[in-house]
Design a protein around this motif. Structure first.
Motif, PDB file in Angstrom:
ATOM      1  N   GLY A  22      48.942  44.937  30.980  1.00 25.76           N
ATOM      2  CA  GLY A  22      49.135  46.334  30.585  1.00 25.76           C
ATOM      3  C   GLY A  22      47.892  46.992  30.026  1.00 25.76           C
ATOM      4  O   GLY A  22      47.918  48.173  29.685  1.00 25.76           O
ATOM      5  N   VAL A  23      46.773  46.248  29.910  1.00 25.65           N
ATOM      6  CA  VAL A  23      45.521  46.853  29.424  1.00 25.65           C
ATOM      7  C   VAL A  23      44.498  46.824  30.565  1.00 25.65           C
ATOM      8  O   VAL A  23      44.231  45.769  31.137  1.00 25.65           O
ATOM      9  N   TYR A  24      43.978  47.991  30.906  1.00 24.17           N
ATOM     10  CA  TYR A  24      43.077  48.125  32.057  1.00 24.17           C
ATOM     11  C   TYR A  24      41.724  48.687  31.605  1.00 24.17           C
ATOM     12  O   TYR A  24      41.620  49.254  30.518  1.00 24.17           O
ATOM     13  N   LEU A  25      40.728  48.532  32.474  1.00 24.12           N
ATOM     14  CA  LEU A  25      39.369  48.979  32.142  1.00 24.12           C
ATOM     15  C   LEU A  25      38.905  50.056  33.119  1.00 24.12           C
ATOM     16  O   LEU A  25      39.265  50.016  34.293  1.00 24.12           O
ATOM     17  N   ALA A  26      38.103  50.972  32.607  1.00 25.39           N
ATOM     18  CA  ALA A  26      37.500  51.966  33.494  1.00 25.39           C
ATOM     19  C   ALA A  26      36.105  52.302  32.999  1.00 25.39           C
ATOM     20  O   ALA A  26      35.899  52.510  31.803  1.00 25.39           O
ATOM     21  N   GLY A  27      35.159  52.351  33.908  1.00 27.72           N
ATOM     22  CA  GLY A  27      33.825  52.849  33.598  1.00 27.72           C
ATOM     23  C   GLY A  27      32.893  51.834  32.980  1.00 27.72           C
ATOM     24  O   GLY A  27      33.075  50.619  33.101  1.00 27.72           O
ATOM     25  N   ALA A  28      31.890  52.373  32.286  1.00 31.14           N
ATOM     26  CA  ALA A  28      30.767  51.555  31.832  1.00 31.14           C
ATOM     27  C   ALA A  28      31.105  50.651  30.648  1.00 31.14           C
ATOM     28  O   ALA A  28      30.234  49.924  30.187  1.00 31.14           O
ATOM     29  N   CYS A  29      32.329  50.682  30.158  1.00 26.18           N
ATOM     30  CA  CYS A  29      32.701  49.749  29.080  1.00 26.18           C
ATOM     31  C   CYS A  29      32.744  48.316  29.622  1.00 26.18           C
ATOM     32  O   CYS A  29      32.715  47.353  28.864  1.00 26.18           O
ATOM     33  N   GLN A  30      32.802  48.177  30.942  1.00 29.48           N
ATOM     34  CA  GLN A  30      32.891  46.859  31.558  1.00 29.48           C
ATOM     35  C   GLN A  30      31.501  46.335  31.919  1.00 29.48           C
ATOM     36  O   GLN A  30      31.321  45.149  32.161  1.00 29.48           O
ATOM     37  N   GLY A  31      30.526  47.213  31.945  1.00 28.67           N
ATOM     38  CA  GLY A  31      29.163  46.883  32.330  1.00 28.67           C
ATOM     39  C   GLY A  31      28.543  48.170  32.837  1.00 28.67           C
ATOM     40  O   GLY A  31      29.285  49.091  33.198  1.00 28.67           O
ATOM     41  N   PRO A  32      27.220  48.255  32.884  1.00 30.85           N
ATOM     42  CA  PRO A  32      26.591  49.512  33.303  1.00 30.85           C
ATOM     43  C   PRO A  32      27.105  49.985  34.662  1.00 30.85           C
ATOM     44  O   PRO A  32      27.192  49.191  35.593  1.00 30.85           O
ATOM     45  N   LYS A  33      27.461  51.247  34.714  1.00 31.58           N
ATOM     46  CA  LYS A  33      27.996  51.820  35.974  1.00 31.58           C
ATOM     47  C   LYS A  33      27.560  53.260  36.076  1.00 31.58           C
ATOM     48  O   LYS A  33      27.572  53.970  35.084  1.00 31.58           O
ATOM     49  N   ASP A  34      27.246  53.701  37.276  1.00 29.69           N
ATOM     50  CA  ASP A  34      26.906  55.113  37.427  1.00 29.69           C
ATOM     51  C   ASP A  34      28.182  55.948  37.543  1.00 29.69           C
ATOM     52  O   ASP A  34      29.295  55.414  37.473  1.00 29.69           O
ATOM     53  N   ILE A  35      28.010  57.243  37.725  1.00 28.81           N
ATOM     54  CA  ILE A  35      29.186  58.120  37.691  1.00 28.81           C
ATOM     55  C   ILE A  35      30.159  57.824  38.845  1.00 28.81           C
ATOM     56  O   ILE A  35      31.364  57.666  38.603  1.00 28.81           O
ATOM     57  N   PRO A  36      29.667  57.725  40.111  1.00 28.95           N
ATOM     58  CA  PRO A  36      30.642  57.452  41.188  1.00 28.95           C
ATOM     59  C   PRO A  36      31.467  56.186  40.932  1.00 28.95           C
ATOM     60  O   PRO A  36      32.690  56.188  41.126  1.00 28.95           O
ATOM     61  N   SER A  37      30.812  55.125  40.461  1.00 32.04           N
ATOM     62  CA  SER A  37      31.573  53.884  40.217  1.00 32.04           C
ATOM     63  C   SER A  37      32.533  54.048  39.041  1.00 32.04           C
ATOM     64  O   SER A  37      33.633  53.504  39.052  1.00 32.04           O
ATOM     65  N   SER A  38      32.099  54.793  38.023  1.00 30.83           N
ATOM     66  CA  SER A  38      32.971  54.989  36.851  1.00 30.83           C
ATOM     67  C   SER A  38      34.214  55.782  37.248  1.00 30.83           C
ATOM     68  O   SER A  38      35.328  55.475  36.823  1.00 30.83           O
ATOM     69  N   VAL A  39      33.983  56.809  38.078  1.00 25.76           N
ATOM     70  CA  VAL A  39      35.112  57.641  38.520  1.00 25.76           C
ATOM     71  C   VAL A  39      36.057  56.806  39.394  1.00 25.76           C
ATOM     72  O   VAL A  39      37.289  56.852  39.229  1.00 25.76           O
ATOM     73  N   ALA A  40      35.460  56.011  40.300  1.00 23.96           N
ATOM     74  CA  ALA A  40      36.297  55.179  41.186  1.00 23.96           C
ATOM     75  C   ALA A  40      37.139  54.226  40.354  1.00 23.96           C
ATOM     76  O   ALA A  40      38.332  54.026  40.620  1.00 23.96           O
ATOM     77  N   GLN A  41      36.520  53.651  39.329  1.00 27.28           N
ATOM     78  CA  GLN A  41      37.276  52.702  38.519  1.00 27.28           C
ATOM     79  C   GLN A  41      38.339  53.408  37.665  1.00 27.28           C
ATOM     80  O   GLN A  41      39.405  52.863  37.410  1.00 27.28           O
ATOM     81  N   GLY A  42      38.031  54.647  37.233  1.00 23.56           N
ATOM     82  CA  GLY A  42      39.035  55.432  36.499  1.00 23.56           C
ATOM     83  C   GLY A  42      40.270  55.638  37.362  1.00 23.56           C
ATOM     84  O   GLY A  42      41.416  55.463  36.917  1.00 23.56           O
ATOM     85  N   SER A  43      40.033  55.985  38.640  1.00 22.08           N
ATOM     86  CA  SER A  43      41.168  56.179  39.555  1.00 22.08           C
ATOM     87  C   SER A  43      41.893  54.863  39.816  1.00 22.08           C
ATOM     88  O   SER A  43      43.125  54.829  39.916  1.00 22.08           O
ATOM     89  N   ALA A  44      41.107  53.775  39.936  1.00 22.39           N
ATOM     90  CA  ALA A  44      41.734  52.473  40.195  1.00 22.39           C
ATOM     91  C   ALA A  44      42.623  52.065  39.018  1.00 22.39           C
ATOM     92  O   ALA A  44      43.740  51.569  39.207  1.00 22.39           O
ATOM     93  N   ALA A  45      42.139  52.310  37.808  1.00 18.91           N
ATOM     94  CA  ALA A  45      42.942  51.962  36.620  1.00 18.91           C
ATOM     95  C   ALA A  45      44.227  52.789  36.611  1.00 18.91           C
ATOM     96  O   ALA A  45      45.316  52.284  36.304  1.00 18.91           O
ATOM     97  N   ALA A  46      44.083  54.075  36.967  1.00 17.41           N
ATOM     98  CA  ALA A  46      45.271  54.948  37.002  1.00 17.41           C
ATOM     99  C   ALA A  46      46.272  54.429  38.038  1.00 17.41           C
ATOM    100  O   ALA A  46      47.493  54.413  37.797  1.00 17.41           O
ATOM    101  N   ALA A  47      45.744  53.984  39.190  1.00 18.40           N
ATOM    102  CA  ALA A  47      46.641  53.460  40.244  1.00 18.40           C
ATOM    103  C   ALA A  47      47.391  52.237  39.728  1.00 18.40           C
ATOM    104  O   ALA A  47      48.585  52.060  40.009  1.00 18.40           O
ATOM    105  N   LYS A  48      46.693  51.397  38.952  1.00 18.02           N
ATOM    106  CA  LYS A  48      47.342  50.207  38.404  1.00 18.02           C
ATOM    107  C   LYS A  48      48.462  50.607  37.435  1.00 18.02           C
ATOM    108  O   LYS A  48      49.541  50.014  37.425  1.00 18.02           O
ATOM    109  N   VAL A  49      48.179  51.608  36.613  1.00 15.83           N
ATOM    110  CA  VAL A  49      49.190  52.052  35.643  1.00 15.83           C
ATOM    111  C   VAL A  49      50.392  52.642  36.387  1.00 15.83           C
ATOM    112  O   VAL A  49      51.553  52.324  36.085  1.00 15.83           O
ATOM    113  N   LEU A  50      50.100  53.468  37.391  1.00 21.28           N
ATOM    114  CA  LEU A  50      51.205  54.067  38.151  1.00 21.28           C
ATOM    115  C   LEU A  50      52.024  52.984  38.848  1.00 21.28           C
ATOM    116  O   LEU A  50      53.255  53.061  38.914  1.00 21.28           O
ATOM    117  N   GLY A  51      51.331  51.959  39.347  1.00 21.56           N
ATOM    118  CA  GLY A  51      52.030  50.832  39.994  1.00 21.56           C
ATOM    119  C   GLY A  51      52.920  50.112  38.991  1.00 21.56           C
ATOM    120  O   GLY A  51      54.080  49.795  39.276  1.00 21.56           O
TER     121      GLY A  51
END
Ligand code: FAD
Ligand code: SF4
Ligand code: SF4
Length: 652
Positions: free
Chosen positions: A534-563
């Motif tokens: 129930g705890v997910y990660l998004a963006g550079a808190c997981q390691g250095p990430k640029d904006i496109p990767s941070s945004v992609a991971q934000g959406s991926a985390a949201a998809a996990k929550v919605l799932g």
């Protein structure tokens, strides 16, 4: 009991270093084993079907599969045995890939070891009992911690998906680092023009509740049912009343407050709204600089505020929110460049960080978008960029690559030429790392179209010479020493974990690496999950990430929550601890050691006794080994089962 054993070849992954047929043969001699065979790919469809057919044919009560890691395949095989009609917990795995074929070189020894592991699994399975997961309700609200671009994306995607979202941001506005950037690579589009509308969407979304200037005090509970205490820090301004008119800022006589938004380039007023596009656009008093709060004098802002929003007596407030899932998006901080004394950072006013440079480039920055030297306000002509300051440098305990510095330096060199056409940029670099889409082309543009001169080598020192600075470093391609006379030196400081990350990780009970970045559940297959359900990660808190990767991971985390929230009930893993009440003496040692807060003391006929909260328990077994009475047993890892495994090993 009737047990079936299936030994997987995993192509040559296992069969290259182990003899699966021999392992199966030795398993046939084990007690209760009625069928043992080897199979090419146990996890493939025919492999699973073979297991299902055998369960039916031999009327098996339990199955052992010897193959790769349970982290990837245990769930697959549990589902397969369930399809065959037996309880999914009547299944055991022997990990003969990681534990055998990948590490051992001697095939015969490997085969023996694999056979021993299978023997242990069989002994364990003989003492397993069918378990039934418990079902529990789920609170379909999500909390997102951190309002940078990753958190914003996750919040909007969850909210658009119909979820109620609580967004907690520790500063007084959302936006994170991206709000401080001028333009973004590789498209060189205006950062706030693309981020600003998304920030407004957050403010206007009916499903999003924003707690700005707030932090997580504590969090308890488990997937589907977390309770978070959020500390709303004192702003000294009633945000319900504040309209963001900025009159207080205009009139505040205390004008030397630290300007955090502008990265300390210049100063601001004691009461301030960090930037014009701030969301929420509300004023906050910096208590360190407010004359009224320090000396009891002044009070100008309260007098001029047309909304009567100033409240000097305000205190922190703690509110509780119940949510079913959490997305952590707390981003990164910049490396403390002052440890590089040889660069004169913090000593020489014109040696600045890359983020400070972004503020100088930005039209909403302290210089209105004009590049001016901090020391004398003059326009610099020779600008030297030094890459890898606090990245890829073992001597400062930052051996990792910060990922985006090569790219933002190229961007800054391009923008410099746009701002000052007769300028010359020099970039000291170690390697150019530009693997993203259109990234390599972008760095080439900086060199070829914009004339930035790239020098491969580390800088040894920066020292002042009159009004200028001498930057001396190695030119490893030419095999010489490079010496550049600079008007301004910009340090591409690396990314490090956001301050307080380990403490937040402890509160959330998630793992973090030795640098403080949060760890994903699996580096390839669970990139946004953590080890806490129930705890997910998004963006550079997981390691250095640029904006496109941070945004992609934000959406991926949201998809996990919605799932996760697509189900009405969640199931808890029944492989949890339970307390044998008669043995328990109520010493509370288990309560102290459980890292998940899953054990509590309860009153049982006037005596304290431990009780496990099954939905919180993660089955780590720490309590079981701590209990001096042996009163706590972990289901499917009981003392008897562990001893049976040890005996099996000693017998072989
Ligand atoms: C100088 C510079 C230039 C850059 N230029 C570009 C570029 O041009 N293009 C590009 O793709 N990338 C660029 N980047 C990288 C970009 O900044 C990151 O990709 C992006 O900021 C990551 O977003 P994030 O949301 O993960 O983290 P952040 O932007 O760091 O946001 C994290 C948010 O979480 C908040 N927070 C932190 N801790 C807590 C807590 N405990 N509780 C609540 N809130 C918390 C922070 O206040 C912040 O608002 C640049 C970086 C730098 C340093
Ligand atoms: S009371 Fe504090 S914040 Fe308000 S105007 Fe005076 S110094 Fe500024
Ligand atoms: S096994 Fe014990 S220590 Fe581990 S989470 Fe469960 S109760 Fe806590």
């Amino acid at each position: 009991m009737k047990i079936g054993v299936f030994v997987c070849h995993c192509g040559s992954n296992i069969a290259g270093a182990v003899d699966p047929a021999k392992v199966a043969e030795s398993a046939r001699a084990l007690p209760d084993v009625v069928i043992a065979t080897d199979t090419l790919y146990a996890c493939s469809e025919p492999g699973q079907q073979g297991i299902i057919d055998a369960v039916k044919e031999y009327e098996l009560d339990g199955v052992v599969v010897a193959s790769c890691t349970p982290r990837m395949h245990e769930a697959t095989f549990r589902r397969a045995v369930e399809r065959a009609g037996i309880n999914r917990y009547m299944f055991e795995m022997a990990n003969i890939r990681e534990h055998v074929s990948w590490i051992g070189k001697d095939k015969e020894a490997n085969t023996n070891k694999a056979a021993e592991l299978v023997g242990m699994a069989v002994e364990k399975l003989r003492r397993d009992r069918p378990l039934i997961p418990k079902q529990f309700d789920i609170n379909k609200r999500v909390m997102i911690i951190g309002g940078g671009v990753a958190g914003i994306q996750a919040a909007l995607d969850c909210a658009d998906g119909g979820l109620e979202v609580i967004l907690v941001e520790k500063t007084s506005s959302i936006g994170g680092k991206m709000a401080k950037l001028d333009k973004t690579f590789p498209t060189v589009d205006c950062s706030s023009c693309i981020l600003g509308p998304r920030m407004v969407d957050v403010a206007q979304h009916p499903n999003i509740t924003l707690y700005a200037y707030s932090e997580i005090e504590s969090i308890s509970g488990y997937v589907g049912n977390f309770q978070a205490n959020i500390r709303k820090k004192t702003t000294y301004v009633d945000w319900e009343l504040c309209t963001g008119c900025g009159l207080c800022m205009e009139k505040c006589p205390s004008k030397k407050s630290t300007d955090h938004f502008n990265e300390k380039v210049g100063v601001t007023t004691a009461i301030n709204i960090p930037f014009p596009q701030a969301i929420p656009k509300k004023a906050v008093i910096d208590a360190e600089f407010c004359t009224k709060l320090i000396k009891g004098k002044c009070g100008v802002c309260a007098k001029v505020c047309p909304s009567k929003a100033i409240k000097y007596e305000m205190e922190d407030e703690v509110v509780t929110e119940n949510v079913g899932a959490v997305v952590v998006a707390t981003g990164f901080d910049l490396f403390d460049y002052s440890v590089y004394g040889e660069y004169g950072a913090g000593k020489y006013p014109d040696v600045i960080t890359s983020l400070q440079y972004e503020r100088l480039l930005s039209a909403s920055g302290p210089t209105g978008g004009h590049i001016k030297r901090p020391s004398d306000g003059k326009e610099p002509k020779n600008i030297v960029f030094i890459q890898c300051v606090g990245s890829r440098d073992k001597s400062v305990d930052r051996p990792y690559c910060s990922g985006f510095c090569c790219m933002y330096t190229a961007k800054q060199a391009i923008l410099t030429k746009d701002h000052i056409p007769d300028s010359q940029s020099y970039v000291f670099y170690m390697d150019i790392r530009s693997p993203g889409k259109m990234y390599d082309e972008f760095t080439r543009r900086a060199m070829e179209e914009y004339g930035a001169r790239y020098i491969r080598g580390r800088v040894a020192m920066v020292y002042p010479k009159g009004e200028k600075y001498i930057v001396r470093g190695a030119d490893t391609l030419m095999g010489t020493t490079a010496e550049i006379e600079a008007d301004l030196v910009v340090l591409a400081v690396g990314a490090e974990a956001a301050k307080g990350s380990p403490q937040l990780a402890e509160k959330l009970r998630i793992s973090y690496d030795k640098y403080g970045f949060f760890m994903e559940g699996h580096p390839k297959l669970k990139p946004v999950e953590t080890n806490t359900a129930g705890v997910y990660l998004a963006g550079a808190c997981q390691g250095p990430k640029d904006i496109p990767s941070s945004v992609a991971q934000g959406s991926a985390a949201a998809a996990k929550v919605l799932g996760l929230f697509s189900k009405d009930k969640l199931e808890s893993d029944p492989q949890v601890s339970h307390v044998e009440i008669k043995r328990c003496v109520g010493c509370g040692k288990c309560v102290e050691t459980c890292p998940f807060g899953a054990v509590k003391l309860v009153d049982f006929r006037g005596m304290p006794k431990a009780e496990v909260i099954e939905t919180v328990c993660q089955g780590c077994g720490i309590c079981a080994v701590t209990c001096p009475q042996g009163a706590i047993q972990l289901e499917h890892f009981t003392d008897n089962q562990i001893l049976a495994e040890v005996n099996a090993l000693c017998r072989s």
